[in-house]
Motif scaffolding. Sequence first.
Motif, PDB file in Angstrom:
ATOM      1  N   GLY A  11      -9.526  21.036  76.354  1.00 15.87           N
ATOM      2  CA  GLY A  11      -9.972  20.961  74.978  1.00 15.87           C
ATOM      3  C   GLY A  11     -11.475  21.026  74.810  1.00 15.87           C
ATOM      4  N   SER A  12     -12.214  21.185  75.897  1.00 13.66           N
ATOM      5  CA  SER A  12     -13.670  21.256  75.829  1.00 13.66           C
ATOM      6  C   SER A  12     -14.126  22.477  75.027  1.00 13.66           C
ATOM      7  N   THR A  13     -15.247  22.320  74.342  1.00 18.09           N
ATOM      8  CA  THR A  13     -15.794  23.460  73.599  1.00 18.09           C
ATOM      9  C   THR A  13     -16.369  24.519  74.527  1.00 18.09           C
ATOM     10  N   TYR A  14     -16.494  24.217  75.805  1.00 15.26           N
ATOM     11  CA  TYR A  14     -16.962  25.215  76.778  1.00 15.26           C
ATOM     12  C   TYR A  14     -15.815  26.065  77.332  1.00 15.26           C
ATOM     13  N   THR A  15     -14.560  25.689  77.049  1.00 16.92           N
ATOM     14  CA  THR A  15     -13.430  26.342  77.709  1.00 16.92           C
ATOM     15  C   THR A  15     -13.288  27.805  77.326  1.00 16.92           C
ATOM     16  N   LEU A  16     -13.518  28.152  76.057  1.00 15.73           N
ATOM     17  CA  LEU A  16     -13.395  29.562  75.667  1.00 15.73           C
ATOM     18  C   LEU A  16     -14.373  30.436  76.445  1.00 15.73           C
ATOM     19  N   GLY A  17     -15.590  29.940  76.648  1.00 18.33           N
ATOM     20  CA  GLY A  17     -16.568  30.690  77.433  1.00 18.33           C
ATOM     21  C   GLY A  17     -16.106  30.876  78.868  1.00 18.33           C
ATOM     22  N   ILE A  18     -15.466  29.842  79.423  1.00 23.67           N
ATOM     23  CA  ILE A  18     -14.935  29.950  80.784  1.00 23.67           C
ATOM     24  C   ILE A  18     -13.816  30.985  80.831  1.00 23.67           C
ATOM     25  N   VAL A  19     -12.951  30.983  79.831  1.00 22.22           N
ATOM     26  CA  VAL A  19     -11.848  31.960  79.784  1.00 22.22           C
ATOM     27  C   VAL A  19     -12.411  33.380  79.725  1.00 22.22           C
ATOM     28  N   MET A  20     -13.419  33.598  78.896  1.00 21.82           N
ATOM     29  CA  MET A  20     -14.007  34.941  78.823  1.00 21.82           C
ATOM     30  C   MET A  20     -14.666  35.308  80.146  1.00 21.82           C
ATOM     31  N   SER A  21     -15.250  34.313  80.813  1.00 22.56           N
ATOM     32  CA  SER A  21     -15.850  34.550  82.131  1.00 22.56           C
ATOM     33  C   SER A  21     -14.777  34.894  83.159  1.00 22.56           C
TER      34      SER A  21
ATOM     35  N   THR B 194      -5.855  38.225  66.863  1.00 20.45           N
ATOM     36  CA  THR B 194      -6.515  39.223  67.702  1.00 20.45           C
ATOM     37  C   THR B 194      -7.989  38.839  67.855  1.00 20.45           C
ATOM     38  N   THR B 195      -8.598  39.378  68.910  1.00 24.36           N
ATOM     39  CA  THR B 195     -10.048  39.200  69.087  1.00 24.36           C
ATOM     40  C   THR B 195     -10.793  40.519  68.883  1.00 24.36           C
ATOM     41  N   LYS B 196     -10.101  41.534  68.371  1.00 22.17           N
ATOM     42  CA  LYS B 196     -10.687  42.873  68.307  1.00 22.17           C
ATOM     43  C   LYS B 196     -11.956  42.935  67.467  1.00 22.17           C
ATOM     44  N   ASP B 197     -12.014  42.204  66.376  1.00 25.03           N
ATOM     45  CA  ASP B 197     -13.201  42.201  65.526  1.00 25.03           C
ATOM     46  C   ASP B 197     -13.987  40.905  65.663  1.00 25.03           C
ATOM     47  N   ILE B 198     -13.751  40.184  66.744  1.00 25.53           N
ATOM     48  CA  ILE B 198     -14.386  38.879  66.970  1.00 25.53           C
ATOM     49  C   ILE B 198     -15.128  38.926  68.294  1.00 25.53           C
ATOM     50  N   HIS B 199     -16.369  38.488  68.284  1.00 24.64           N
ATOM     51  CA  HIS B 199     -17.200  38.564  69.486  1.00 24.64           C
ATOM     52  C   HIS B 199     -17.134  37.237  70.237  1.00 24.64           C
ATOM     53  N   VAL B 200     -16.467  37.247  71.395  1.00 25.25           N
ATOM     54  CA  VAL B 200     -16.424  36.079  72.266  1.00 25.25           C
ATOM     55  C   VAL B 200     -17.128  36.451  73.564  1.00 25.25           C
ATOM     56  N   GLU B 201     -18.102  35.665  73.962  1.00 27.83           N
ATOM     57  CA  GLU B 201     -18.913  36.015  75.124  1.00 27.83           C
ATOM     58  C   GLU B 201     -18.602  35.116  76.316  1.00 27.83           C
ATOM     59  N   SER B 202     -18.758  35.694  77.490  1.00 28.35           N
ATOM     60  CA  SER B 202     -18.778  34.868  78.701  1.00 28.35           C
ATOM     61  C   SER B 202     -20.116  34.142  78.736  1.00 28.35           C
ATOM     62  N   ASP B 203     -20.250  33.176  79.620  1.00 27.42           N
ATOM     63  CA  ASP B 203     -21.541  32.503  79.745  1.00 27.42           C
ATOM     64  C   ASP B 203     -21.854  32.283  81.216  1.00 27.42           C
ATOM     65  N   ILE B 204     -23.116  32.052  81.492  1.00 27.15           N
ATOM     66  CA  ILE B 204     -23.563  31.899  82.879  1.00 27.15           C
ATOM     67  C   ILE B 204     -22.918  30.682  83.524  1.00 27.15           C
ATOM     68  N   HIS B 205     -22.650  29.659  82.719  1.00 27.69           N
ATOM     69  CA  HIS B 205     -21.968  28.443  83.175  1.00 27.69           C
ATOM     70  C   HIS B 205     -20.618  28.793  83.796  1.00 27.69           C
ATOM     71  N   GLY B 206     -19.801  29.550  83.046  1.00 30.95           N
ATOM     72  CA  GLY B 206     -18.481  29.903  83.543  1.00 30.95           C
ATOM     73  C   GLY B 206     -18.530  30.822  84.741  1.00 30.95           C
TER      74      GLY B 206
ATOM     75  N   TYR C 136     -20.829  31.163  86.950  1.00 29.31           N
ATOM     76  CA  TYR C 136     -21.317  30.453  88.130  1.00 29.31           C
ATOM     77  C   TYR C 136     -20.185  29.681  88.815  1.00 29.31           C
ATOM     78  N   MET C 137     -19.388  28.962  88.031  1.00 30.48           N
ATOM     79  CA  MET C 137     -18.265  28.200  88.593  1.00 30.48           C
ATOM     80  C   MET C 137     -17.250  29.135  89.238  1.00 30.48           C
ATOM     81  N   ILE C 138     -16.979  30.224  88.565  1.00 26.13           N
ATOM     82  CA  ILE C 138     -15.958  31.157  89.062  1.00 26.13           C
ATOM     83  C   ILE C 138     -16.398  31.808  90.367  1.00 26.13           C
ATOM     84  N   ARG C 139     -17.650  32.254  90.429  1.00 23.84           N
ATOM     85  CA  ARG C 139     -18.127  32.893  91.662  1.00 23.84           C
ATOM     86  C   ARG C 139     -18.217  31.885  92.808  1.00 23.84           C
ATOM     87  N   ALA C 140     -18.558  30.634  92.493  1.00 24.67           N
ATOM     88  CA  ALA C 140     -18.567  29.603  93.539  1.00 24.67           C
ATOM     89  C   ALA C 140     -17.155  29.367  94.058  1.00 24.67           C
TER      90      ALA C 140
END
Length: 441
Positions: free
Chosen positions: A12-22, A308-320, A322-326
């Motif tokens: 439920g964290s507000t950072y989770t969507l950024g992680i999903v996009m990452s 849909t997310t087609k007309d909605i801009h959701v971005e990855s973030d460096i936070h996500g 970084y965790m994923i590559r680690a």
Amino acid sequence: MDRKNLVIVGGGSTYTLGIVMSLIEEKANFPLKSITFYDIDAERQEKIAKAAAIMLEEHYPELEQFNYTTDKAAAFKNIDTAFIQIRTGGLAMRELDEQIPIKHGAIGQETSGAGGMAYGLRSIKDMTELIRDIRQYSKDAWILNYTNPAAIVGLALKREFPEDNRILNICDMPIAIMKSYADLLDKDVWELVPEYFGLNHFGWFSKILDEEGNDLTQELKGKIINGDFIPTDKEIANDESWIQTFRKARQMLIDFPEFLPNTYLQYYLYPDDLAKKESPDNTRARQVINGREKRVHELCDHIVAQQTTKDIHVESDIHGVYMIRAAASLIFNLKETFIVMVENNGVIANLPNDALVEVPAMLTNNGPKAFAVGDIPTFYKGLIENQHASEKLIVEAYYEKSYTKLQQAMTLNRTIVHAPKAKAILDDLIEANKDYWPEFK
């Protein structure tokens, strides 16, 4: 690469969507079979998860399964890795963590000083239980913890699980700072090779190199000192509080030009200046509630309404990313280097062996292999030893239920120092946290 099963604890964290996009952007490097969200707050998690489900359906068709749950067995069974990002007490308790020190003329900040102590003491119990639950169902899963304050939580986890070498404490602040360095140098952030030493939220970059070994440190220092230094990571670039924080990092470099500072050092080097600017009616927690939390929840509602997310801009973030590559480096034995927390054991030669230091390390399927730093200069050694002593006393106080050790920890902390002030803040925090902390004697 075999596809893996991931659980995000704190779905439920507000950072989770950024992680999903990452995760979507990094799927070639970290291919997944399933993603599960786990949170104890079902309603908060559902808002994020419903939007995430649409994102994944549109952008990650290879994913076989996406779930969200409040059931530990369903979340933790047969996983390969867990990302943990919890906030015991939620933003309501964060606001008290910040308001109480401000009332006494000290800095109110969620991971530093008195607020960091309060948050850390609340986190220890829940983090310990989470690790035990994960190990009950997935004894070999890699656990990447970025729950704050990571220094206090990491010391407690090392005490609870001394033989568990598949727990990695990691923070995204160094890479967020490096993103600004990269933009100043007109480089990609992943092309930079940092040399770094310290504790979590309490460290310095001693060098910044490129992949060919060219030393960019002096050029970078010149650009910061003679120009401006602002955040450029998309998650924080437009946040006025972070803009001022990065500009304070420029001042730190002017005052102490030997090394490039972590932004969090502002709280320890200029506590009186920053405390004067604090307001209990406009805490950082309140800014998050009215800012990022509101923005992310409105975005989720919009995605779900449109389906849909087609007309909605959701971005990855460096936070996500970084965790994923680690995580990928650990699971697939990529042997890539990341700044992470490890038990010192001589890495920084003139610091205590039991300190949880933050340094570059090669991440392998046998865990992190830290690069030796050697001796550090006296000024930095003194600062780090003081901070380590304060954090170590907090963890000891938790297990021993010792009021005295908490009072010592607070008095040691450079954001407080004054003993009567430390006691007054501590007494108010004990009252505010009576439903979360042990009873201190």
